[in-house]
Design an enzyme around this catalytic site. Structure first.
Site, short mmCIF file in Angstrom:
data_model
loop_
_atom_site.label_atom_id
_atom_site.label_comp_id
_atom_site.label_asym_id
_atom_site.label_seq_id
_atom_site.Cartn_x
_atom_site.Cartn_y
_atom_site.Cartn_z
N HIS A 162 35.94 30.03 -42.89
CA HIS A 162 34.65 29.61 -43.46
C HIS A 162 34.82 28.52 -44.51
CE1 HIS A 162 31.90 32.60 -41.72
NE2 HIS A 162 32.92 33.43 -41.75
N CYS B 111 33.15 30.57 -37.29
CA CYS B 111 33.18 32.03 -37.12
C CYS B 111 32.39 32.44 -35.89
CB CYS B 111 32.72 32.70 -38.40
SG CYS B 111 33.21 34.42 -38.51
N GLU C 27 32.70 26.50 -45.57
CA GLU C 27 31.48 26.37 -46.39
C GLU C 27 31.52 27.26 -47.63
OE1 GLU C 27 31.73 28.06 -43.64
OE2 GLU C 27 30.37 29.76 -43.52
#
Lengths: 236, 80
Positions: A209, A99, A211
């Site tokens: 994302h 990002c 994660e």
């Protein structure tokens, strides 16, 4: 993948670092993901540091470094720590930017192209589908080529742009690692590009994302493979 | 002291969604006949030197290194 690297992966836990800059806000999520997947907490690195610890993977997380002033990632890309990261990248250390981290890497010139305002002009926060375009990388070997994975996105400036010549060259070199799949392009990115790597293959930037999709509590673990690959938690 | 103005604009061929939105809003206000709107940025700088040639060289370096992203933007420098 060389034999030497495989052996290293088997013999020891890979070490990682997470860069912290004012305005980044996804660093805690990234630290949690790296800790859970590798079993070892990453070292944190502040923006003014000029010497980096000896790690295998450096991650620049998401957020809004310097309030996105001037251009997203522009100010962060000129901080001292980025010179140190550039030097590490040249030595072959893996660097992942997610990002805002991706925006910082393109602004720093570590990755080709630019990230512009979303074509819709709206901040997008939703789940998209990604196609693993290149599964033969240090970051994607846990996946199969063409595999479709789920991933959250949350950004205002993820509209990837590169001039025609650059686009042709990154396509030819296999540098496009992820594309938005099945009509889920959330930002107008050229050729549905969601993630690109450098020519050497050790620096990856992506808007989604991963994660935030690594365990059952997240509703899935599709993003886990990126970290497992980069940290060589899986068999290479 | 030298006063300079740096203007940063998007290169031709780079899509400008903000310019497009402004174009639409101007149309909604009744301004007809607008071919195209392209949004850019202006930086006004005061530089503590009397040497305009040096200031210009410095400004060019500032544009290349920070003020413009030359992947997508052009810049021009003018003096007051």
């Amino acid at each position: 993948m060389s034999f030497k690297r495989r052996r290293q992966g088997l013999n020891r836990t890979m070490k990682s670092a997470v860069v912290q800059l004012p305005g980044l806000n996804r660093d805690r999520d990234m630290i949690a993901a790296l800790t859970k997947i590798s079993g070892k907490a990453p070292v944190t690195v502040w923006q003014t540091e000029t010497e980096l610890p000896d790690v295998d993977l450096i991650v620049i997380p998401g957020g809004f470094s310097y309030g996105d002033y001037l251009r997203c990632g522009a100010i962060a890309a000129r901080m001292p720590v980025m010179q140190a990261i550039k030097a590490k990248a040249e030595q072959g250390v893996k660097v992942l930017g997610v990002c805002n981290g991706f925006q910082i890497l393109v602004e720093a010139g570590l990755l080709p192209g630019a990230l512009m305002r979303n074509a819709s002009l709206k901040f997008v926060c939703r789940e998209v589908k990604l196609e693993v375009v290149n599964a033969d990388t240090d970051f994607t070997r846990a996946y199969a080529k063409g595999q479709i994975i789920r991933s959250p996105v949350a950004h205002h400036d993820g509209n990837y742009f590169a001039d025609a010549e650059t686009l042709k060259s990154i396509e030819g070199n296999g540098q496009i690692v992820f594309r938005y799949a099945e009509g889920t392009n959330p930002n107008g990115s050229m050729s549905d590009i969601a993630g690109v790597m450098n020519k050497a293959g050790n620096v990856l930037g992506m808007m989604p994302h991963p994660e935030n999709l690594i365990e059952a509590a997240h509703g899935g673990s599709d993003g886990r493979g990126i970290f497992a690959s980069a940290l060589e938690v899986i068999a290479a | 002291m030298i006063k300079a103005r740096v203007t940063v604009t998007l290169k031709n061929g780079v899509l400008d969604p903000q310019g497009k939105a402004i174009e639409g809003a101007l149309g909604a206000l009744g301004f007809d006949g607008i071919g195209q709107v392209r949004q850019g940025k202006v930086f006004d700088l005061q530089i503590e030197t009397g040497d305009q040639a040096k200031a210009e060289a410095d400004l060019k370096a500032m544009c290349e290194k920070l003020l413009a992203n030359t992947v997508i933007e052009n810049y021009s420098i003018s003096f007051a």
